[in-house]
Structures are given as C-alpha cells and as structure tokens.
Scaffold this active site. Sequence first.
Site, mmCIF file in Angstrom:
data_model
loop_
_atom_site.group_PDB
_atom_site.id
_atom_site.type_symbol
_atom_site.label_atom_id
_atom_site.label_comp_id
_atom_site.label_asym_id
_atom_site.label_seq_id
_atom_site.Cartn_x
_atom_site.Cartn_y
_atom_site.Cartn_z
ATOM 1 N N SER A 119 0.824 -1.208 0.000
ATOM 2 C CA SER A 119 0.000 0.000 0.000
ATOM 3 C C SER A 119 0.854 1.253 0.000
ATOM 4 C CB SER A 119 -0.952 -0.008 1.190
ATOM 5 O OG SER A 119 -0.225 -0.217 2.372
ATOM 6 N N HIS A 140 -1.920 -2.374 -6.521
ATOM 7 C CA HIS A 140 -2.492 -2.020 -5.223
ATOM 8 C C HIS A 140 -4.016 -2.080 -5.276
ATOM 9 C CE1 HIS A 140 -3.090 1.194 -1.893
ATOM 10 N NE2 HIS A 140 -3.187 -0.010 -1.408
ATOM 11 N N GLU A 152 -4.546 0.478 -8.263
ATOM 12 C CA GLU A 152 -3.444 1.386 -8.613
ATOM 13 C C GLU A 152 -2.327 0.510 -9.180
ATOM 14 O OE1 GLU A 152 -2.319 5.197 -5.948
ATOM 15 O OE2 GLU A 152 -2.459 3.370 -4.795
ATOM 16 N N ASN A 190 -2.962 6.360 -0.941
ATOM 17 C CA ASN A 190 -2.672 6.577 0.478
ATOM 18 C C ASN A 190 -2.028 7.921 0.775
ATOM 19 O OD1 ASN A 190 -3.833 4.416 1.812
ATOM 20 N ND2 ASN A 190 -2.296 3.050 0.940
HETATM 21 N N1 CAA Z 1 -16.024 -8.652 1.160
HETATM 22 C C1 CAA Z 1 -16.880 -8.840 0.136
HETATM 23 N N2 CAA Z 1 -17.973 -8.099 -0.054
HETATM 24 C C2 CAA Z 1 -18.246 -7.143 0.842
HETATM 25 C C3 CAA Z 1 -17.417 -6.892 1.949
HETATM 26 C C4 CAA Z 1 -16.246 -7.699 2.090
HETATM 27 N N3 CAA Z 1 -15.386 -7.525 3.092
HETATM 28 N N4 CAA Z 1 -17.936 -5.877 2.652
HETATM 29 C C5 CAA Z 1 -19.069 -5.494 2.025
HETATM 30 N N5 CAA Z 1 -19.242 -6.258 0.942
HETATM 31 C C6 CAA Z 1 -20.341 -6.158 -0.027
HETATM 32 C C7 CAA Z 1 -21.637 -6.507 0.601
HETATM 33 O O1 CAA Z 1 -21.876 -7.884 0.550
HETATM 34 C C8 CAA Z 1 -22.621 -5.736 -0.256
HETATM 35 O O2 CAA Z 1 -22.830 -6.438 -1.458
HETATM 36 P P1 CAA Z 1 -24.277 -6.457 -2.129
HETATM 37 O O3 CAA Z 1 -24.782 -5.050 -2.108
HETATM 38 O O4 CAA Z 1 -23.970 -6.946 -3.479
HETATM 39 O O5 CAA Z 1 -25.040 -7.361 -1.301
HETATM 40 C C9 CAA Z 1 -21.861 -4.470 -0.621
HETATM 41 O O6 CAA Z 1 -20.462 -4.776 -0.412
HETATM 42 C C10 CAA Z 1 -22.253 -3.301 0.233
HETATM 43 O O7 CAA Z 1 -22.099 -3.694 1.580
HETATM 44 P P2 CAA Z 1 -23.070 -3.245 2.753
HETATM 45 O O8 CAA Z 1 -24.448 -2.987 2.218
HETATM 46 O O9 CAA Z 1 -22.934 -4.218 3.856
HETATM 47 O O10 CAA Z 1 -22.420 -1.920 3.334
HETATM 48 P P3 CAA Z 1 -22.061 -0.572 2.605
HETATM 49 O O11 CAA Z 1 -23.064 -0.187 1.587
HETATM 50 O O12 CAA Z 1 -21.724 0.354 3.705
HETATM 51 O O13 CAA Z 1 -20.710 -0.885 1.824
HETATM 52 C C11 CAA Z 1 -18.363 -0.797 1.803
HETATM 53 C C12 CAA Z 1 -19.582 -1.405 2.470
HETATM 54 C C13 CAA Z 1 -18.286 -1.243 0.354
HETATM 55 C C14 CAA Z 1 -17.159 -1.303 2.576
HETATM 56 C C15 CAA Z 1 -18.511 0.780 1.868
HETATM 57 O O14 CAA Z 1 -18.757 1.182 3.181
HETATM 58 C C16 CAA Z 1 -17.284 1.500 1.375
HETATM 59 O O15 CAA Z 1 -17.073 1.672 0.191
HETATM 60 N N6 CAA Z 1 -16.425 1.937 2.324
HETATM 61 C C17 CAA Z 1 -15.185 2.612 1.988
HETATM 62 C C18 CAA Z 1 -14.165 1.586 1.610
HETATM 63 C C19 CAA Z 1 -12.855 2.198 1.278
HETATM 64 O O16 CAA Z 1 -12.643 3.408 1.310
HETATM 65 N N7 CAA Z 1 -11.913 1.326 0.940
HETATM 66 C C20 CAA Z 1 -10.559 1.738 0.668
HETATM 67 C C21 CAA Z 1 -9.782 1.571 1.912
HETATM 68 S S1 CAA Z 1 -8.139 2.120 1.684
HETATM 69 C C22 CAA Z 1 -7.378 0.843 0.996
HETATM 70 O O17 CAA Z 1 -7.856 -0.234 0.829
HETATM 71 C C23 CAA Z 1 -5.995 1.147 0.605
HETATM 72 C C24 CAA Z 1 -4.964 0.926 1.586
HETATM 73 O O18 CAA Z 1 -3.852 0.648 1.168
HETATM 74 C C25 CAA Z 1 -5.151 1.144 3.025
#
Ligand code: CAA
Length: 283
Positions: A119, A140, A152, A190
């Site tokens: 990351s 990434h 990425e 990031n």
């Molecule tokens: N694995 C697989 N599917 C998942 C999941 C997981 N861990 N978490 C959620 N989902 C799926 C759910 O099953 C659901 O699918 P369906 O709609 O098809 O049934 C969908 O995602 C939406 O989930 P929820 O309705 O439960 O919840 P939500 O609408 O709040 O979405 C989320 C959850 C997609 C995580 C959303 O909150 C989101 O986009 N959050 C921000 C995530 C983000 O910013 N990620 C980047 C992090 S930084 C990074 O990764 C880089 C790094 O290097 C640190």
Amino acid sequence: MTVEKVMVVGAGQMGSGIAQVCAQAGYKVLLNDLKLEFVERGLRVINKNLTRNVDKGRLTEEQKQAVLNNLTPSIDLQDASEVDLVIEAAVENMEIKAKIFAQLDEIAPEHTILASNTSSLPITEIAAVTKRPEKVIGMHFMNPVPVMKLVEIIRGLATADEVYQVIEDMTKTLNKVPVEVNDFPGFVANRVLMPMINEAIYTLYEGVATKEAIDEVMKLGMNHPMGPLTLADFIGLDTCLYIMETLHDGFGDDKYRPCPLLRKYVKAGWLGKKTGRGFYVYE
Ligand code: CAA
C-alpha cells in the site's frame, strides 16, 4: 506474455480477496501462506463471499464450484515455478517483502511477473532485490477487494512498458479499473487518504468534536461511504500508522507526522475492527 496461472502470496484480508477476484475471472490461482490453517481461513472467507453471491442470485452453484476449483492451496513458495504472475500480499514490512521477492526471483520462471500489493512501500526498492526489476510492478488493490473497482498500478523505476501493459490488461479482465501511478511514497491513494484520516484523528485528539460527529460530518458533508475514523478502524490502525510513517520518512515533511493518539491506540493493541476495538468497539 500472457497470464494464465497466478500465485497470491498471503491469504489474509487482501490476499484472499485478490485470489477470489482472480479465480472468478477464470485464472488458475495458487493461494499461498506460511501455514495451511492461514490458507484455509482465506478460502473460508472466499467461500462465504461466493455463497452470498449464490444466495443473491448473482452466481449459480455450478459457477461457485468452478471458481473454487480454480483455487489451490499452497504453503511452499517453490510452487511459483508454475506461474506466470505472482501477486504478493504479505505483511507491510520491507524486510519480509525483500526476502519473499528474492526467493520468488530464484524460483519463478524467467517470464514470470512479480507484483506487490504493497500500500505504500517503494516498488523500486522491492524490485532491486531481484535480477528482474523490469518485471516487478505494484498492483495495489483496495479493501474490500471483491467490491472496490480501483487497482493502482505502480511503475517502479525499471518496470518495462510491456510488463505494465500486461498487468493493465490483466486488471481489466478482473473487472477492475487500473490507474497508472509512479513510484513515490504512498502512491496516490494513500498519499491523499491517509493524511485525511490522520487529520481526523488529530481533530478527535484536540477535542474539536466527538468521533461520531467527525464521522458524520465527513459522511454526510462529503458523501463518503464511511467516516474517516470508521474507515481507519476498517483498514486497521497499525496499517494507518505504518503508512503515515512511510509518508513521514519518505518526504521528511512534518505535515505527515502521525497523530500521537494513533500511536497510543496501536500501542494499546486497539487496531480497529480486526481486534474488536479501535475508535469504536466491535462485537
Ligand atoms: N467482502 C466482500 N464483499 C463485501 C465486503 C467484504 N469484506 N464488505 C461489504 N461487501 C459487499 C456486501 O456484501 C454488499 O454487497 P451487495 O450489495 O452486493 O449485497 C456491498 O459490499 C455493500 O455492503 P453493505 O451494504 O454491507 O455496506 P455498505 O453499503 O456500507 O458498503 C463498503 C460497504 C463497500 C465497505 C462501503 O462502506 C465502502 O465503500 N467503504 C469505503 C471503503 C474504502 O474506502 N476502501 C478503501 C480503503 S483504503 C485501501 O484499501 C488502501 C490501503 O492501502 C489502506
């Protein structure tokens, strides 16, 4: 150069997600970790995700089985001798990654591309431990991998154009959107995200607002799917701190100084959702 067989090193949250999307796209995938129990845990998560897709009518039971059949457990890096692409998703530690890449370089066939899901660690430095820096690249993925569209793609200093192209094309076959980025600390994702999270933690630390208020402002005010403190818990506070330290070391600029409250939480073992407690408490 075509990719048919993939090895994913590391069966944790990111590695299992990467293995899942590769297997769903029809690649033969070796899911590797140090112990079989780690691989089995990753496979259980994949199974659960696929079952949810079956329940929701997006996948048939046969399709689910076909995806599972594309996945093979591995606890030996020697298995890299059979693959066209390795995607490393082990812990964010330069020494460990250097060791893995040096080994993979010895084992993998000459044509094999070695990618890292790091990351924020420098791809150029990872590449330098191999004799094939032109075939080392960053891929990434974002968490949760099965859901998030972005990958990425990070070019190291020596990454060959042809290798970049293979990885960009392969990423599209995963139904993801590749975005090209050069190798600087934190890349783009990031470098922009973590200072925002760190600033949210400073806002809490300085008593500007409660954690719930800070998250609400960013969710409702900026239309973010999660508030920054909830997102920090979701990513893992140890990972957030590690990335802030990489930015701070890499640029030497005080604006990347990790918030003391973040350090305190990590020292306490409050690492977020994965340990049941971070800024919030999880059941
Ligand atoms: N694995 C697989 N599917 C998942 C999941 C997981 N861990 N978490 C959620 N989902 C799926 C759910 O099953 C659901 O699918 P369906 O709609 O098809 O049934 C969908 O995602 C939406 O989930 P929820 O309705 O439960 O919840 P939500 O609408 O709040 O979405 C989320 C959850 C997609 C995580 C959303 O909150 C989101 O986009 N959050 C921000 C995530 C983000 O910013 N990620 C980047 C992090 S930084 C990074 O990764 C880089 C790094 O290097 C640190």
